[in-house]
Write a protein that holds these residues in place. Structure first.
Motif, short mmCIF file in Angstrom:
data_model
loop_
_atom_site.label_atom_id
_atom_site.label_comp_id
_atom_site.label_asym_id
_atom_site.label_seq_id
_atom_site.Cartn_x
_atom_site.Cartn_y
_atom_site.Cartn_z
N GLY A 46 -11.89 2.03 -75.20
CA GLY A 46 -11.44 0.91 -76.03
C GLY A 46 -10.73 1.32 -77.30
N ILE A 47 -10.36 2.59 -77.42
CA ILE A 47 -9.67 3.05 -78.62
C ILE A 47 -8.20 2.66 -78.59
CG2 ILE A 47 -9.00 5.12 -79.91
CD1 ILE A 47 -11.68 6.32 -79.06
N ILE A 48 -7.58 2.71 -77.41
CA ILE A 48 -6.21 2.22 -77.26
C ILE A 48 -6.22 1.04 -76.31
CG2 ILE A 48 -5.17 4.46 -77.77
CD1 ILE A 48 -4.70 4.88 -74.82
N LYS A 49 -5.19 0.20 -76.39
CA LYS A 49 -5.17 -1.03 -75.59
C LYS A 49 -4.33 -0.91 -74.33
CE LYS A 49 -6.17 -4.08 -79.39
NZ LYS A 49 -7.51 -3.71 -79.45
N LYS A 50 -3.39 0.05 -74.28
CA LYS A 50 -2.58 0.23 -73.08
C LYS A 50 -2.22 1.70 -72.92
CE LYS A 50 1.75 -0.69 -75.41
NZ LYS A 50 2.98 -1.40 -75.42
N ILE A 51 -1.86 2.09 -71.71
CA ILE A 51 -1.49 3.47 -71.43
C ILE A 51 -0.09 3.71 -71.96
CG2 ILE A 51 -0.89 5.07 -69.56
CD1 ILE A 51 -3.80 4.85 -69.89
N GLY A 52 0.07 4.83 -72.63
CA GLY A 52 1.38 5.21 -73.15
C GLY A 52 1.29 6.61 -73.72
N ALA A 53 2.33 7.00 -74.43
CA ALA A 53 2.35 8.31 -75.08
C ALA A 53 1.42 8.26 -76.29
CB ALA A 53 3.77 8.66 -75.51
N VAL A 54 0.47 9.18 -76.35
CA VAL A 54 -0.55 9.19 -77.40
C VAL A 54 -0.28 10.34 -78.35
CG1 VAL A 54 -3.02 9.43 -77.86
CG2 VAL A 54 -2.26 8.18 -75.86
N LYS A 55 -0.37 10.06 -79.65
CA LYS A 55 -0.25 11.09 -80.68
C LYS A 55 -1.51 11.07 -81.53
CE LYS A 55 2.56 12.93 -84.36
NZ LYS A 55 3.83 12.85 -85.10
N VAL A 56 -2.11 12.25 -81.73
CA VAL A 56 -3.32 12.38 -82.54
C VAL A 56 -2.91 12.81 -83.94
CG1 VAL A 56 -5.51 13.58 -82.80
CG2 VAL A 56 -4.70 12.97 -80.53
N LEU A 57 -3.39 12.06 -84.95
CA LEU A 57 -3.11 12.37 -86.34
C LEU A 57 -4.36 12.92 -87.01
CD1 LEU A 57 -1.09 9.19 -87.32
CD2 LEU A 57 -0.22 11.42 -86.62
N ALA A 58 -4.19 13.65 -88.10
CA ALA A 58 -5.29 14.34 -88.77
C ALA A 58 -5.97 13.46 -89.81
CB ALA A 58 -4.79 15.62 -89.42
N ASN A 59 -6.13 12.18 -89.53
CA ASN A 59 -6.84 11.28 -90.45
C ASN A 59 -8.33 11.41 -90.21
OD1 ASN A 59 -4.35 10.37 -91.26
ND2 ASN A 59 -4.37 8.60 -89.91
N GLY A 60 -9.07 11.89 -91.20
CA GLY A 60 -10.51 12.03 -91.06
C GLY A 60 -10.91 13.43 -90.66
N GLU A 61 -12.16 13.56 -90.28
CA GLU A 61 -12.73 14.86 -89.90
C GLU A 61 -13.31 14.76 -88.50
OE1 GLU A 61 -12.59 17.65 -91.68
OE2 GLU A 61 -11.46 16.58 -93.21
N ILE A 62 -13.44 15.91 -87.86
CA ILE A 62 -14.07 15.97 -86.54
C ILE A 62 -15.14 17.06 -86.59
CG2 ILE A 62 -12.38 17.55 -85.56
CD1 ILE A 62 -12.74 15.71 -82.99
N THR A 63 -16.30 16.75 -86.01
CA THR A 63 -17.43 17.69 -86.07
C THR A 63 -17.84 18.18 -84.69
OG1 THR A 63 -18.97 15.83 -85.98
CG2 THR A 63 -18.32 16.61 -88.16
N LYS A 64 -17.25 17.64 -83.64
CA LYS A 64 -17.66 18.00 -82.29
C LYS A 64 -16.57 18.80 -81.58
CE LYS A 64 -20.49 13.94 -82.04
NZ LYS A 64 -20.16 12.60 -82.38
N ALA A 65 -17.00 19.67 -80.67
CA ALA A 65 -16.06 20.48 -79.89
C ALA A 65 -15.62 19.65 -78.69
CB ALA A 65 -16.73 21.77 -79.44
N ILE A 66 -14.38 19.18 -78.71
CA ILE A 66 -13.85 18.36 -77.63
C ILE A 66 -12.58 18.99 -77.08
CG2 ILE A 66 -14.82 16.17 -78.42
CD1 ILE A 66 -12.15 15.58 -79.75
N ASN A 67 -12.22 18.63 -75.86
CA ASN A 67 -11.01 19.13 -75.22
C ASN A 67 -10.00 17.99 -75.18
OD1 ASN A 67 -12.44 21.51 -74.68
ND2 ASN A 67 -13.29 20.58 -72.84
N VAL A 68 -8.89 18.14 -75.88
CA VAL A 68 -7.91 17.07 -76.04
C VAL A 68 -6.66 17.41 -75.25
CG1 VAL A 68 -6.55 15.76 -77.69
CG2 VAL A 68 -8.81 16.57 -78.34
N LYS A 69 -6.21 16.45 -74.42
CA LYS A 69 -4.95 16.60 -73.68
C LYS A 69 -4.13 15.33 -73.92
CE LYS A 69 -3.00 17.42 -69.16
NZ LYS A 69 -3.24 17.55 -67.73
#
Length: 90
Positions: A46-69
């Motif tokens: 539920g983070i995005i509403k439709k499928i499309g080209a996704v861009k990740v921005l550096a707003n905020g912090e991340i504390t977990k080890a995740i695999n992003v594609k």
């Protein structure tokens, strides 16, 4: 003839412009450690509403080890994800 038709047209619209769906690191921090994140995962969460080209921005912090594609990622976001122990694939 109406005034709006008599006046010259201004500007340019690029029909080849690529539009990205923006996602911040705060949104990605809600996933568990080791999760593979792509557009379908973001849609089902539920983070995005439709499928499309996704861009990740550096707003905020991340504390977990995740695999992003994703399609595109900012340099700051890439550094923060790698520093947290995750991987990035564009």
């Amino acid at each position: 003839m109406p005034l709006h038709r008599r006046l010259p047209k201004r500007g340019f619209t690029n029909i080849f412009k690529k539009i990205y769906i923006l996602v911040s690191l705060d949104d990605l921090d809600s996933f568990e450690n080791g999760t593979n994140i792509d557009a379908m995962t973001l849609l089902s969460a539920g983070i995005i509403k439709k499928i499309g080209a996704v861009k990740v921005l550096a707003n905020g912090e991340i504390t977990k080890a995740i695999n992003v594609k994703v399609d595109k990622i900012s340099e700051g976001a890439k550094e923060k994800i790698i520093a947290a122990g995750g991987t990035v694939e564009e």
